[in-house]
Design an enzyme around this catalytic site. Structure first.
Site, PDB file in Angstrom:
ATOM      1  N   GLY A 274      22.456  -1.703  -3.919  1.00  0.00           N
ATOM      2  CA  GLY A 274      21.343  -2.648  -3.868  1.00  0.00           C
ATOM      3  C   GLY A 274      20.018  -2.047  -4.288  1.00  0.00           C
ATOM      4  NE  ARG A 275      19.976   3.706  -1.390  1.00  0.00           N
ATOM      5  CZ  ARG A 275      21.134   3.408  -0.802  1.00  0.00           C
ATOM      6  NH1 ARG A 275      21.402   2.154  -0.467  1.00  0.00           N
ATOM      7  NH2 ARG A 275      22.027   4.342  -0.544  1.00  0.00           N
ATOM      8  CD  GLU A 360      19.205   0.704   2.164  1.00  0.00           C
ATOM      9  OE1 GLU A 360      18.657  -0.064   2.985  1.00  0.00           O
ATOM     10  OE2 GLU A 360      19.664   0.317   1.069  1.00  0.00           O
ATOM     11  CG  HIS A 391     -12.858   4.581   0.594  1.00  0.00           C
ATOM     12  ND1 HIS A 391     -14.140   4.936   0.941  1.00  0.00           N
ATOM     13  CD2 HIS A 391     -12.759   4.811  -0.736  1.00  0.00           C
ATOM     14  CE1 HIS A 391     -14.793   5.336  -0.136  1.00  0.00           C
ATOM     15  NE2 HIS A 391     -13.984   5.264  -1.169  1.00  0.00           N
ATOM     16  CE  LYS A 511      23.000  -6.872   7.159  1.00  0.00           C
ATOM     17  NZ  LYS A 511      23.312  -6.386   5.796  1.00  0.00           N
TER      18      LYS A 511
END
Length: 545
Positions: A274-275, A360, A391, A511
């Site tokens: 997926g990644r 992951e 900043h 999950k």
């Protein structure tokens, strides 16, 4: 190093590791001021350049001996064999018995990459051609919605890699996008995400891309069904779904059941994590935004870096050098995070994208053979674009007690020239790297006329390491190269740590438990929990009323 669960020599027992441990004791207190003072050419020498990307790694706490030992560790860890195994389609994702072939997604026509004896490159290009034909129809107005209106809005519904890649790529390449269309992304199961994405849109002009390999992902399918209801509330006819929804999936049965024409289902393969999927059909929203030609340029950029990683000697290999430096700080200096600081507003989601890619992949506590690791893996990645971060959190990087290696990313040319904005921006890139490395001594502070009591507060210790990555312009090709640079750096680290960088079992447990708790929150079941979880569920039910 084996691609199986066969036990390898433990990392900490390798001679390269032991030598680095001993070397660290000698170098840990050496200041970058000394390293630069002793080598007038250091800033020119400790650099590498390939495929249009220039890496200055001279501001790292390393010597030539450090580099030699890191490269020795890479050889002893079997990095070359692991690279060859990945590119040849071996099933190096051992816990799922899968090949790892995101590199095949950007292989040119005519190349041959085998999985189980089958060349997968023709399949990849067949999907790309189907995506291109669809994208051309939508972008030209040939594809219309159920009522005949042109599609003006595209919403990608996915989560994880099915969201982070597409939204990052859209923001990064917005300069090249079709400006008379609106592109939005829904991932969170929080209803606010969907509500805000659609609040000002007309269902008659809106196309949804449902991105879920299995078409069963809880968050994605919850949002998909909400999108279906939202569309049909105005469109009325169930047949309208086929004109306003397409799928990126492999589950034809569920896609058809949802009402999507399977002719508009774009598939991918189990050897795509997926990644690592933004350059697969998961990138359909990217292609719709920037057009097929620019999408193919993106793929060409990925491929250029793939080939560099596959073929370049480790001493000149950009991903290998960055990966080894990450191991050096993570495991010997106990630096627990890495800050990625792109000085380019279009890359504002790049650090968030890298969070999934890196954490992951390498957030693992056991080796390939199932042994508990005896060293740190997977540093935390974070960051913000440009001077915004200066900043915000740079105070901690400069004068805090934590060592935070930094990657600065800058460009020679801006896509939006406005006065002296870009020179000011890039001046900050160079100034921050210089300040982190060299700091300001008490003597320098006193020479400015600072009162003695104030001197300690204005001292910068320096010796804070950084890489600087310089590229000419942010183009689709360059974005592909940058993403692949980090992909292969992550791979390098995983190979050294002897872990499986391509599974993600840590995502599963929460999950599974959530599915159990949902039935309880809806009053359909009762389950036994620990006292904290049980009390929280009871309190939620009370608040919910």
């Amino acid at each position: 190093m084996a691609t199986t669960t066969e036990k390898a020599v433990p990392l900490t027992q390798l001679s390269g590791w032991k030598a680095l441990d001993s070397h660290y004791q000698k170098i840990k207190d050496v200041h970058l001021r000394s390293l630069f003072a002793d080598d007038a050419k250091r800033g020119e020498r400790l650099t590498a350049e390939a495929v249009g990307i220039y890496l200055d790694y001279s501001k790292n706490r390393i010597t030539d001996e450090t580099l030699k030992l890191l490269l020795q560790l890479a050889e002893e860890s079997g990095l070359r064999e692991r690279i060859d195994a990945m590119f040849s389609g071996e099933k190096i994702n051992i816990t799922e018995n899968r090949a790892v072939l995101h590199v095949a997604l950007r292989a040119p026509k005519g190349e041959k990459i085998l999985v189980d004896g089958k060349d997968v490159v023709p399949e990849v290009h067949a999907v790309l051609d189907a995506m291109s034909a669809f994208a051309d129809r939508v972008r030209s107005g040939a594809w219309t919605g159920h009522t005949g209106k042109r599609i003006k809005n595209v919403i990608n519904i996915g989560i994880g890699g099915s969201d982070l890649g597409p939204v990052m790529a859209y923001e990064a390449l917005k300069h090249y996008s079709k400006r008379d269309m609106v592109f939005r992304f829904v991932s969170n199961v929080d209803g606010t995400d969907f509500a805000e994405a659609t609040v000002d849109l007309d269902p008659e002009e809106t196309l949804f891309i449902i991105s879920s390999k299995t078409f069963t992902t809880l968050e994605t399918m919850t949002n998909a069904h909400t999108a279906r209801e939202w569309s049909l509330k105005k469109l009325g006819d169930e047949k309208a779904v086929a004109k306003h929804f397409v799928a990126v999936s492999t589950n034809a049965a569920e896609v058809s059941k949802f009402g999507i024409d399977t002719a508009n289902m774009f598939g991918f393969w189990d050897w795509v994590g997926g990644r690592y999927s933004m350059d697969s059909a998961i990138g359909l929203s990217t292609m719709l935004a920037v057009g097929p030609d620019n999408f193919r340029k993106l793929l060409a950029g990925f491929h250029d870096m793939d080939e560099h990683f596959r073929t370049a000697p480790f001493a000149k290999n950009l991903p290998v050098l960055m990966g080894l430096l990450s191991v050096w700080y993570n495991d010997f200096f106990d630096a627990q995070t890495v800050a990625v600081l792109p000085y380019e507003q279009y890359l504002k989601r790049f650090p968030a994208y890298l969070q999934q890619l890196t954490m992951e992949s390498n957030g693992k506590h056991v080796t390939l053979s199932g042994e508990h690791v005896e060293y740190e893996t997977g540093p935390i990645f974070w960051g913000e674009p440009g001077t915004n971060g200066q900043h915000s959190f740079y105070q901690l990087i400069h004068q805090g007690t934590k060592l935070i290696p930094c990657d600065f990313i800058g460009f020679g040319k801006t896509l939006n020239p406005l006065g002296d904005h870009h020179d000011l921006l890039m001046a900050n890139v160079f100034a921050q790297g210089e300040a982190l490395a060299f700091g300001k001594t008490p003597e320098q502070v006193k020479a400015e006329g600072t009162p003695d009591w104030l001197v300690p507060h204005r001292v910068f210790e320096g010796n804070r390491p950084s890489n600087t990555i310089l590229v000419e312009t942010l183009t689709p090709e360059v974005l592909g190269k940058l993403v692949a640079l980090y992909e292969h750096s992550v791979f390098t680290q995983g190979a050294i740590w002897q872990i499986d960088s391509f599974d993600q079992w840590g995502v599963e447990l929460g999950k599974v438990l959530a599915k159990t708790i949902i039935s309880e929150l809806e009053g359909k079941a009762e389950h036994k929990h620990d006292s904290s979880t049980g009390a929280l569920i009871a309190r939620y039910k009370k608040l919910k009323g």
